[in-house]
Design a protein around this motif. Structure first.
Motif, PDB file in Angstrom:
ATOM      1  N   HIS A   1      -2.848  -2.971  -0.808  1.00  0.00           N
ATOM      2  CA  HIS A   1      -2.568  -2.048  -1.900  1.00  0.00           C
ATOM      3  C   HIS A   1      -3.655  -0.992  -1.957  1.00  0.00           C
ATOM      4  CE1 HIS A   1       0.049  -5.319  -3.141  1.00  0.00           C
ATOM      5  NE2 HIS A   1       0.612  -4.477  -3.985  1.00  0.00           N
ATOM      6  N   GLN A   2      -3.317   0.148  -2.528  1.00  0.00           N
ATOM      7  CA  GLN A   2      -4.243   1.261  -2.646  1.00  0.00           C
ATOM      8  C   GLN A   2      -5.189   1.024  -3.820  1.00  0.00           C
ATOM      9  OE1 GLN A   2      -2.167   4.927  -3.102  1.00  0.00           O
ATOM     10  NE2 GLN A   2      -3.994   6.166  -3.180  1.00  0.00           N
TER      11      GLN A   2
ATOM     12  N   GLU B   1       2.180  -1.730  -7.516  1.00  0.00           N
ATOM     13  CA  GLU B   1       3.304  -1.102  -6.817  1.00  0.00           C
ATOM     14  C   GLU B   1       4.582  -1.307  -7.641  1.00  0.00           C
ATOM     15  OE1 GLU B   1       3.464   0.544  -3.840  1.00  0.00           O
ATOM     16  OE2 GLU B   1       1.298   0.378  -3.529  1.00  0.00           O
ATOM     17  N   HIS B   2       5.184  -0.206  -8.066  1.00  0.00           N
ATOM     18  CA  HIS B   2       6.466  -0.232  -8.760  1.00  0.00           C
ATOM     19  C   HIS B   2       7.494   0.471  -7.888  1.00  0.00           C
ATOM     20  CE1 HIS B   2       4.662  -1.658 -12.518  1.00  0.00           C
ATOM     21  NE2 HIS B   2       3.670  -0.832 -12.254  1.00  0.00           N
TER      22      HIS B   2
ATOM     23  N   ARG C   1       3.004   4.154  -8.543  1.00  0.00           N
ATOM     24  CA  ARG C   1       1.855   3.260  -8.442  1.00  0.00           C
ATOM     25  C   ARG C   1       1.030   3.506  -9.699  1.00  0.00           C
ATOM     26  NH1 ARG C   1       1.748   5.784  -3.311  1.00  0.00           N
ATOM     27  NH2 ARG C   1       2.547   4.399  -1.712  1.00  0.00           N
TER      28      ARG C   1
ATOM     29  N   LYS D   1       5.969   8.179  -6.674  1.00  0.00           N
ATOM     30  CA  LYS D   1       6.412   8.209  -5.279  1.00  0.00           C
ATOM     31  C   LYS D   1       7.479   9.272  -5.125  1.00  0.00           C
ATOM     32  CE  LYS D   1       5.621   3.283  -4.595  1.00  0.00           C
ATOM     33  NZ  LYS D   1       6.265   2.006  -4.258  1.00  0.00           N
TER      34      LYS D   1
END
Length: 49
Positions: free
Chosen positions: A18-19, A32-33, A37, A48
């Motif tokens: 993950h970022q 994360e969705h 994000r 995104k």
């Protein structure tokens, strides 16, 4: 998610899956969705495309 799910180990190297949050720094990951994000700590959000 457990902390172990944020990393991928391959051989002798460790890779983040993950970022990290650009405001909070390393160690705080973005959730994360489906369409974004987001950081749960400071509220930072990236949409995104």
């Amino acid at each position: 998610m457990a902390v172990k799910d944020y990393y991928k180990v391959s051989g002798d190297s460790i890779e983040r899956t993950h970022q990290s949050c650009p405001r909070c720094g390393e160690g705080v990951f973005l959730a994360e969705h489906k369409d974004r994000r987001s950081c749960g700590k400071c509220g930072y959000t990236e949409f995104k495309k």
